[in-house]
Design a protein around this motif. Structure first.
Motif, PDB file in Angstrom:
ATOM      1  N   GLU A   1      -7.856   3.544  -5.008  1.00 14.17           N
ATOM      2  CA  GLU A   1      -6.623   2.747  -5.047  1.00 14.17           C
ATOM      3  C   GLU A   1      -6.943   1.246  -5.108  1.00 14.17           C
TER       4      GLU A   1
ATOM      5  N   THR B   1      -8.500   0.763  -8.776  1.00 16.55           N
ATOM      6  CA  THR B   1      -7.662   1.003  -9.956  1.00 16.55           C
ATOM      7  C   THR B   1      -6.328   0.265  -9.876  1.00 16.55           C
ATOM      8  N   ARG B   2      -5.694   0.321  -8.701  1.00 14.89           N
ATOM      9  CA  ARG B   2      -4.389  -0.325  -8.601  1.00 14.89           C
ATOM     10  C   ARG B   2      -4.506  -1.789  -8.179  1.00 14.89           C
ATOM     11  N   GLU B   3      -5.164  -2.016  -7.023  1.00 15.58           N
ATOM     12  CA  GLU B   3      -5.154  -3.380  -6.483  1.00 15.58           C
ATOM     13  C   GLU B   3      -5.937  -4.349  -7.375  1.00 15.58           C
TER      14      GLU B   3
ATOM     15  N   ARG C   1      -4.840  -3.174 -11.731  1.00 14.91           N
ATOM     16  CA  ARG C   1      -3.475  -3.395 -12.203  1.00 14.91           C
ATOM     17  C   ARG C   1      -2.882  -4.693 -11.646  1.00 14.91           C
ATOM     18  N   ASP C   2      -3.001  -4.892 -10.346  1.00 14.01           N
ATOM     19  CA  ASP C   2      -2.341  -6.057  -9.743  1.00 14.01           C
ATOM     20  C   ASP C   2      -3.202  -7.316  -9.806  1.00 14.01           C
TER      21      ASP C   2
ATOM     22  N   SER D   1      -3.276  -9.334  -5.782  1.00 12.65           N
ATOM     23  CA  SER D   1      -3.571  -8.523  -4.600  1.00 12.65           C
ATOM     24  C   SER D   1      -4.094  -9.334  -3.423  1.00 12.65           C
TER      25      SER D   1
ATOM     26  N   ALA E   1      -1.716  -7.120  -1.602  1.00 11.50           N
ATOM     27  CA  ALA E   1      -2.459  -6.041  -0.946  1.00 11.50           C
ATOM     28  C   ALA E   1      -3.087  -6.509   0.368  1.00 11.50           C
TER      29      ALA E   1
ATOM     30  N   PRO F   1      -3.698  -4.125 -17.734  1.00  9.50           N
ATOM     31  CA  PRO F   1      -2.339  -3.634 -17.974  1.00  9.50           C
ATOM     32  C   PRO F   1      -1.786  -4.159 -19.298  1.00  9.50           C
TER      33      PRO F   1
END
Lengths: 454, 454
Positions: free
Chosen positions: A51, A54-56, A59-60, A64, A68, B27
């Protein structure tokens, strides 16, 4: 009356901490007795780390740092660790390595001592302390014209009488022997003698109850990747007694320790409290894994917390000692770890005092310049090293630490993490040890030190 | 003749580095102009990190120190970074944070200077250097009774005439303005003046060609999470000119810098060469992500390497400047970054010199004690901050840096990473900027600083 496998199963069946094992993902063919070196992987770690990546991060991206909570992570995880070591919120930071944190703590202790007790310029530590602690102290002493004095554990009381003593630097639980100091008594004695005390909790945090506040310790550091299960090389932590925290700068005055890091002012203004013990940007992916690890220890809180973990840890190490003495008698093993509960950490170390015949020399010597850590001569060393290798080949993972030829023998070291070890695991480990010794399989060439290149 | 979107597409079509973009997972709705703060995620990172967590840590456990090469990772990744900064193999270590590494390098430079040129006790740096560099130097000077002198870039030549000057500490590319120093010329001039030079490559490594060996620099440090794409808080690096590497201990003398770390001897014996610039155990999960990031930059080697990346970077920043001046004229934007190629890094900074009308104050004030980094007053600051927020809301991610009220204005900062940015991205980013300015949408309350709590 001897202990049986059935007895061990019965102990597991009534173990109130049994369910905590499910928090970990440990290979089925492994009995892991090396959590004192690298804790096992929490089952939550892969998803949490994914997470963060890949996300923090993916994507972000830069957002973050705020969204985050990256920037607050060292304080957040520090507060979680604080609950395990008798520390108040806001007094502990998860950051950097143990060695770097020790440098900060020792430097601050030097400054405070020099100011409040001028004329003291000695640091005392244990000769068998973990070497990096001694190296950091040695380098600091060299820089400041101080002196580092190394003593045996039984000489500490005498060393406190030295009126040049400024700082007593000890590791709470010895990395080799598993012997534990009485933190409260030693801290009190050192304070009475006019010295500050810096504790290394590398083998204590998450392993034994620690009460830094109750002991009124001065500084402490500790490791994230041993009993806190934070993953390989996880960030470490540093704690400072609030009465010292704002008395000086620590020398690694990086921007994360600044009062207003995003004001980007050219002059340093240390943040209040423990925050000034931060330095630079921290490795967030590894820090996220550390949070997963700390959470496994905190998961014991509703079940009795560190006191319950300690009860089980002592039961496991008691059982291991009893079974080794019952079932492996006659093979020359001796207990190095103190038998007394109050003096034992969460590991058991054995030496092998009868040196078995050396195996025939086969194969090539290690290349010139290869790491020699596993190849130091010592009484029984060939045996100790080879026995550990033979156990590892059977999936029983402990480790070997070479002796120093000065009273500290080569040892077989077994760590017992009550979060994920059961009583039948202990039975099985000892059975493997017995079979390795009785069959002589440890004498196989592949277990010989000559084959080790790293 | 003005540039059109079609022109930008044509530039992308013939861009020899175009395929490198596929190494990243960005993204689709994002134009990422903040790789100078946190590099984008390499597509390889999630799987590699998962492998470290699940297989190396989870399954192989403690054995991975050898079997997965964990212990050698800082040297291995250091050697990879070395290829990007004109350094020889075995002279660079990926480890710790930039701040901690700067402490090591500056401390060593102090020792070497004190020994070879006694009587020199000044460190000179730039007033607008990244603050953590100044804080580390300030703390060291405080500790040693040295003096830190801060100058403007045009005053460096004059500062070299100071016969008390021991160390010139500069960041190669300025974090705010993107202005780049001439490393070879300044190093030569400093050496001629009897000073050592410590370079911070935070905004250079992976961004512009660097030739530490050719410039005969003395020490360098740099960041892993900006243009090296190593992930949030990735370990940093330190380089030491081989002629200095073995002249002294650096003060963070931890066990990873010991000649024989696994011999566990109580006394410190520094390892040969750069290895002594290691200290404690490193965060392996974050280090694995850093290796993925460095690999994305090394992937440009067959396509011309840093020289090719530099050509594209300059083309991107030239285009951005030209389009802003063509399409956003009349909105009070000024170029802060040098126009001259030889003096420009891989970012472009704009100030807004005409302060637009302040938006109506709405909503609550930030809580007492909330971070104030984003809220420093400065000419045009309200505008600069809000414009950046409005761009971020549109998926164009740059950042804002507050001015210092002493000649350095608030800025809008845009980083251009040629690995993953194309020419049409630049077109689109400028179109968003134009629309934000023309529509006045940046004046919406949600983009106002008063709403920022972190």
């Amino acid at each position: 009356m001897t202990t049986t496998r059935q007895d061990c199963r019965a102990l597991d069946a009534k173990d109130p901490l049994r369910a905590l094992r499910d928090l970990f993902d440990i290979p089925a063919d492994t009995i892991y007795l090396d959590g004192n070196s690298l804790g096992a992987m929490p089952r939550s770690a892969p998803a949490r780390v994914a997470e963060v990546v890949t996300r923090e991060w993916g994507r972000d991206l830069i957002r973050s740092w705020n969204s985050a909570g990256w920037f607050e992570m060292p304080r957040k995880v520090g507060d979680q660790i604080a609950r395990l070591i008798g520390a108040a919120p806001g007094t502990t930071i998860a950051t950097d390595s143990t060695s770097v944190n020790l440098f900060k703590a020792l430097s601050a202790a030097q400054r405070i001592s020099a100011e409040t007790r001028p004329g003291r310029w000695r640091i005392v530590s244990e000769r068998s302390n973990f070497p990096t602690d001694l190296y950091i102290a040695e380098a600091l002493c060299k820089d400041k014209g101080w002196e580092l004095v190394l003593v045996e554990p039984h000489e500490i009381a005498e060393a406190l009488k030295d009126e040049k003593l400024a700082i007593l630097m000890l590791t709470h639980v010895n990395y080799r022997t598993g012997a534990m100091h009485d933190m409260a008594a030693i801290t009190q004695a050192a304070h009475a003698a006019g010295a500050l005390v810096v504790w290394d909790l590398a083998h204590s945090a998450g392993a034994v109850p620690v009460d830094l506040s109750g002991a009124d310790a001065d500084f402490a550091v500790g490791c994230g990747y041993k009993y806190l299960n934070g993953g390989p090389g996880a960030p470490a932590f540093v704690w400072v007694n609030p009465r010292h925290a704002e008395r000086c700068w620590q020398p690694l005055a990086g921007w994360w320790g600044h009062d207003k890091p995003f004001a980007f002012t050219p002059d340093y203004q240390p943040a209040p409290g423990i925050v000034r013990y931060q330095c630079g940007t921290q490795p967030m992916i590894s820090l996220a894994a550390l949070e997963c690890g700390v959470a496994t220890v905190l998961a014991a809180e509703p079940l009795g917390g560190m006191a319950a973990l300690r009860r089980k840890s002592l039961a496991l190490t008691d059982l291991f000692i009893a079974l080794v003495e019952e079932r492996c008698a006659g093979h020359g093993l001796s207990l190095v770890t103190p038998r007394e509960h109050a003096r034992r950490g969460s590991q058991v170390c054995l030496s092998i005092t009868v040196s078995p015949p050396a195996p025939p020399l086969r194969g090539s010597l290690p290349p010139e310049g290869a790491p020699t850590g596993l190849g130091r001569p010592g009484a029984g060393g060939e045996g100790a090293y080879a026995i550990v290798q033979a156990l590892i080949a059977r999936g029983v993972i402990g480790d070997y630490r070479a002796g120093d030829g000065a009273g500290h023998p080569d040892i077989l070291r077994f760590g017992f993490t009550p979060l994920y070890l059961g009583f039948e695991d202990v039975w099985n480990a000892v059975e493997h040890l017995r079979e390795v010794l009785q069959s002589g399989e440890w004498q196989r060439p592949e277990f010989n030190r000559q084959h080790a290149v790293t």
